[in-house]
Design a protein around this motif. Structure first.
Motif, PDB file in Angstrom:
ATOM      1  N   GLY A  47     -20.296   5.325 -10.927  1.00 39.97           N
ATOM      2  CA  GLY A  47     -18.883   5.475 -11.219  1.00 39.97           C
ATOM      3  C   GLY A  47     -18.185   6.575 -10.451  1.00 39.97           C
ATOM      4  O   GLY A  47     -17.090   6.375  -9.916  1.00 39.97           O
ATOM      5  N   ARG A  48     -18.808   7.746 -10.368  1.00 42.05           N
ATOM      6  CA  ARG A  48     -18.136   8.880  -9.731  1.00 42.05           C
ATOM      7  C   ARG A  48     -17.941   8.660  -8.231  1.00 42.05           C
ATOM      8  O   ARG A  48     -16.960   9.117  -7.655  1.00 42.05           O
ATOM      9  CB  ARG A  48     -18.911  10.169  -9.997  1.00 42.05           C
ATOM     10  N   ALA A  49     -18.883   7.947  -7.608  1.00 43.61           N
ATOM     11  CA  ALA A  49     -18.748   7.664  -6.175  1.00 43.61           C
ATOM     12  C   ALA A  49     -17.725   6.555  -5.938  1.00 43.61           C
ATOM     13  O   ALA A  49     -16.870   6.658  -5.042  1.00 43.61           O
ATOM     14  CB  ALA A  49     -20.093   7.277  -5.583  1.00 43.61           C
ATOM     15  N   ARG A  50     -17.791   5.483  -6.714  1.00 43.16           N
ATOM     16  CA  ARG A  50     -16.845   4.377  -6.553  1.00 43.16           C
ATOM     17  C   ARG A  50     -15.421   4.830  -6.866  1.00 43.16           C
ATOM     18  O   ARG A  50     -14.467   4.399  -6.190  1.00 43.16           O
ATOM     19  CB  ARG A  50     -17.227   3.200  -7.453  1.00 43.16           C
ATOM     20  N   GLU A  51     -15.271   5.667  -7.871  1.00 45.12           N
ATOM     21  CA  GLU A  51     -13.931   6.157  -8.201  1.00 45.12           C
ATOM     22  C   GLU A  51     -13.384   7.009  -7.060  1.00 45.12           C
ATOM     23  O   GLU A  51     -12.210   6.914  -6.708  1.00 45.12           O
ATOM     24  CB  GLU A  51     -13.969   6.963  -9.504  1.00 45.12           C
ATOM     25  N   THR A  52     -14.240   7.827  -6.469  1.00 43.72           N
ATOM     26  CA  THR A  52     -13.817   8.624  -5.311  1.00 43.72           C
ATOM     27  C   THR A  52     -13.418   7.715  -4.162  1.00 43.72           C
ATOM     28  O   THR A  52     -12.378   7.904  -3.518  1.00 43.72           O
ATOM     29  CB  THR A  52     -14.948   9.571  -4.867  1.00 43.72           C
ATOM     30  N   ALA A  53     -14.228   6.702  -3.896  1.00 40.63           N
ATOM     31  CA  ALA A  53     -13.951   5.770  -2.805  1.00 40.63           C
ATOM     32  C   ALA A  53     -12.664   4.993  -3.041  1.00 40.63           C
ATOM     33  O   ALA A  53     -11.957   4.630  -2.089  1.00 40.63           O
ATOM     34  CB  ALA A  53     -15.117   4.806  -2.639  1.00 40.63           C
ATOM     35  N   SER A  54     -12.337   4.728  -4.310  1.00 40.01           N
ATOM     36  CA  SER A  54     -11.180   3.890  -4.621  1.00 40.01           C
ATOM     37  C   SER A  54      -9.872   4.498  -4.130  1.00 40.01           C
ATOM     38  O   SER A  54      -8.937   3.772  -3.771  1.00 40.01           O
ATOM     39  CB  SER A  54     -11.101   3.629  -6.129  1.00 40.01           C
ATOM     40  N   PHE A  55      -9.788   5.820  -4.086  1.00 40.15           N
ATOM     41  CA  PHE A  55      -8.564   6.466  -3.625  1.00 40.15           C
ATOM     42  C   PHE A  55      -8.330   6.167  -2.136  1.00 40.15           C
ATOM     43  O   PHE A  55      -7.208   5.876  -1.721  1.00 40.15           O
ATOM     44  CB  PHE A  55      -8.637   7.970  -3.861  1.00 40.15           C
ATOM     45  N   THR A  56      -9.399   6.231  -1.358  1.00 41.09           N
ATOM     46  CA  THR A  56      -9.285   5.919   0.070  1.00 41.09           C
ATOM     47  C   THR A  56      -9.085   4.425   0.278  1.00 41.09           C
ATOM     48  O   THR A  56      -8.276   4.002   1.122  1.00 41.09           O
ATOM     49  CB  THR A  56     -10.544   6.397   0.815  1.00 41.09           C
ATOM     50  N   ALA A  57      -9.801   3.603  -0.486  1.00 39.88           N
ATOM     51  CA  ALA A  57      -9.676   2.153  -0.356  1.00 39.88           C
ATOM     52  C   ALA A  57      -8.251   1.702  -0.672  1.00 39.88           C
ATOM     53  O   ALA A  57      -7.680   0.856   0.035  1.00 39.88           O
ATOM     54  CB  ALA A  57     -10.668   1.455  -1.281  1.00 39.88           C
ATOM     55  N   ASP A  58      -7.662   2.252  -1.721  1.00 39.73           N
ATOM     56  CA  ASP A  58      -6.294   1.875  -2.096  1.00 39.73           C
ATOM     57  C   ASP A  58      -5.297   2.305  -1.022  1.00 39.73           C
ATOM     58  O   ASP A  58      -4.367   1.570  -0.685  1.00 39.73           O
ATOM     59  CB  ASP A  58      -5.927   2.511  -3.437  1.00 39.73           C
ATOM     60  N   ARG A  59      -5.506   3.486  -0.477  1.00 36.48           N
ATOM     61  CA  ARG A  59      -4.578   3.993   0.540  1.00 36.48           C
ATOM     62  C   ARG A  59      -4.650   3.160   1.821  1.00 36.48           C
ATOM     63  O   ARG A  59      -3.632   2.935   2.484  1.00 36.48           O
ATOM     64  CB  ARG A  59      -4.889   5.459   0.821  1.00 36.48           C
ATOM     65  N   LEU A  60      -5.863   2.716   2.177  1.00 38.28           N
ATOM     66  CA  LEU A  60      -6.050   1.964   3.420  1.00 38.28           C
ATOM     67  C   LEU A  60      -5.970   0.452   3.225  1.00 38.28           C
ATOM     68  O   LEU A  60      -5.960  -0.298   4.209  1.00 38.28           O
ATOM     69  CB  LEU A  60      -7.400   2.327   4.046  1.00 38.28           C
ATOM     70  N   GLY A  61      -5.949  -0.001   1.976  1.00 40.62           N
ATOM     71  CA  GLY A  61      -5.925  -1.428   1.718  1.00 40.62           C
ATOM     72  C   GLY A  61      -7.214  -2.124   2.095  1.00 40.62           C
ATOM     73  O   GLY A  61      -7.203  -3.255   2.591  1.00 40.62           O
ATOM     74  N   LEU A  62      -8.342  -1.461   1.852  1.00 39.27           N
ATOM     75  CA  LEU A  62      -9.648  -2.011   2.219  1.00 39.27           C
ATOM     76  C   LEU A  62     -10.499  -2.244   0.972  1.00 39.27           C
ATOM     77  O   LEU A  62     -10.383  -1.507  -0.016  1.00 39.27           O
ATOM     78  CB  LEU A  62     -10.391  -1.047   3.153  1.00 39.27           C
ATOM     79  N   PRO A  63     -11.392  -3.235   1.009  1.00 36.60           N
ATOM     80  CA  PRO A  63     -12.321  -3.440  -0.110  1.00 36.60           C
ATOM     81  C   PRO A  63     -13.457  -2.423  -0.055  1.00 36.60           C
ATOM     82  O   PRO A  63     -13.694  -1.796   0.980  1.00 36.60           O
ATOM     83  CB  PRO A  63     -12.843  -4.857   0.133  1.00 36.60           C
TER      84      PRO A  63
END
Length: 231
Positions: A47-63
Motif C-alpha cells: 500500500g505505501r509504495a502504490r500510494e506513493t506511485a499513484s501521485f506520479t501516475a495521476d500527474r502523468l496519466g500513466l498506469p
C-alpha cells in the motif's frame, strides 16, 4: 535507458499506507518527477509504495504495473542479534569489526548466514533481471548486453530493503555494504542510466543518488523500518 527508483513516503507501517506527511512527500516527488520523461511506472504491491506511485501516475496519466517481487523484505534468524536488521548489522560489521566485504565472505558471517534477508536478496535480483530483459537488457555476470536501440525512462516505486537488494544486484556491490553506505530517505530519487548501444555490453551508471531536495521542508530524516513482521 534510465531507471528511476523511488522509495515510498513516510508510512504508517501497521496500516501499510502513507501518513499525511508521506502524502505531502509523494506529491512533492510527483512534481519533481514530472520533468523526467517517465514512460512506464512500476510499483511494489504494498500500500505505501502504490500510494506513493499513484501521485506520479495521476500527474502523468500513466498506469501502474505491479511488481510483486518488489515488496519489502523480511529479516531475522536464530541467534541473529537486533532481530537481524540488515542496516544495523551491516553498520556494526564495519564500525566494530572492521569487516571487509570484498575480501571476506559476508554471507558466512553469523549476522547474515541464517538471516532471512538473504532469501529475499537472492530472489529479487533474478526477477528484476526479467524486467530488464523485457526492456532489452540481458544481465550476464557483472555486465549487461544491450539488445535495444530505444531509449526509455521507467520509474520503480518500492522500499528501502527491496531497493537495496536491486542496487546490490545491478551494481555488483555486497548487500551489507549497500545498506551501510548507500541509504536513502523517504521519496528520495535514485537514477541508474544504462547506455543504449545495441549489440554491445554495457554497465549501469549512477546518474543521481538520494535526491531528496523536493522534501526539504517536509523531511522525515533517514528512517528504516524496524519490525520485519510489518511488511
Amino acid at each position: 535507458m534510465r531507471i528511476i527508483f523511488v522509495r515510498h513516503g513516510e508510512p504508517n507501517y501497521e496500516l501499510d499506507c502513507l501518513t499525511e506527511t508521506g502524502k505531502k512527500q509523494a506529491e512533492a516527488a510527483a512534481r519533481r518527477l514530472e520533468r523526467e520523461g517517465i514512460e512506464e511506472i512500476y510499483s511494489s504491491p504494498q500500500g505505501r509504495a502504490r500510494e506513493t506511485a499513484s501521485f506520479t501516475a495521476d500527474r502523468l496519466g500513466l498506469p501502474i504495473t505491479t511488481l510483486d517481487f518488489m515488496h519489502e523484505i523480511s529479516w531475522g534468524g536464530p541467534d541473529v542479534p537486533e532481530n537481524g536488521h540488515p542496516w544495523t548489522l551491516s553498520d556494526w560489521m564495519i564500525a566494530k569489526e572492521d569487516f571487509d566485504f570484498y575480501s571476506q565472505d559476508w554471507r558466512k558471517h553469523p549476522y547474515f548466514e541464517k538471516n532471512a534477508a538473504l532469501q529475499y536478496l537472492d530472489a529479487i535480483g533474478p526477477q528484476f533481471d526479467e524486467l530488464l530483459l523485457s526492456q532489452g537488457y540481458r544481465h550476464e555476470g557483472n555486465r549487461f548486453f544491450c539488445d535495444t536501440d530505444q531509449a526509455k525512462t521507467i520509474a520503480v516505486f518500492s522500499h528501502g530493503g527491496s531497493g537495496a537488494c536491486v542496487l546490490s544486484h545491478l551494481l555488483a556491490l555486497p548487500f551489507p555494504y549497500v545498506c551501510t553506505v548507500l541509504p536513502y530517505e523517504f521519496t528520495s530519487i535514485i537514477i541508474l542510466e544504462f547506455p543504449v548501444r545495441k549489440g554491445e555490453y554495457v554497465h549501469p551508471r549512477i546518474e543521481l543518488f538520494n535526491d531528496a531536495a523536493h522534501i526539504l521542508n517536509i523531511d522525515s530524516g533517514l528512517v528504516f523500518q524496524q519490525n520485519p513482521d510489518q511488511k
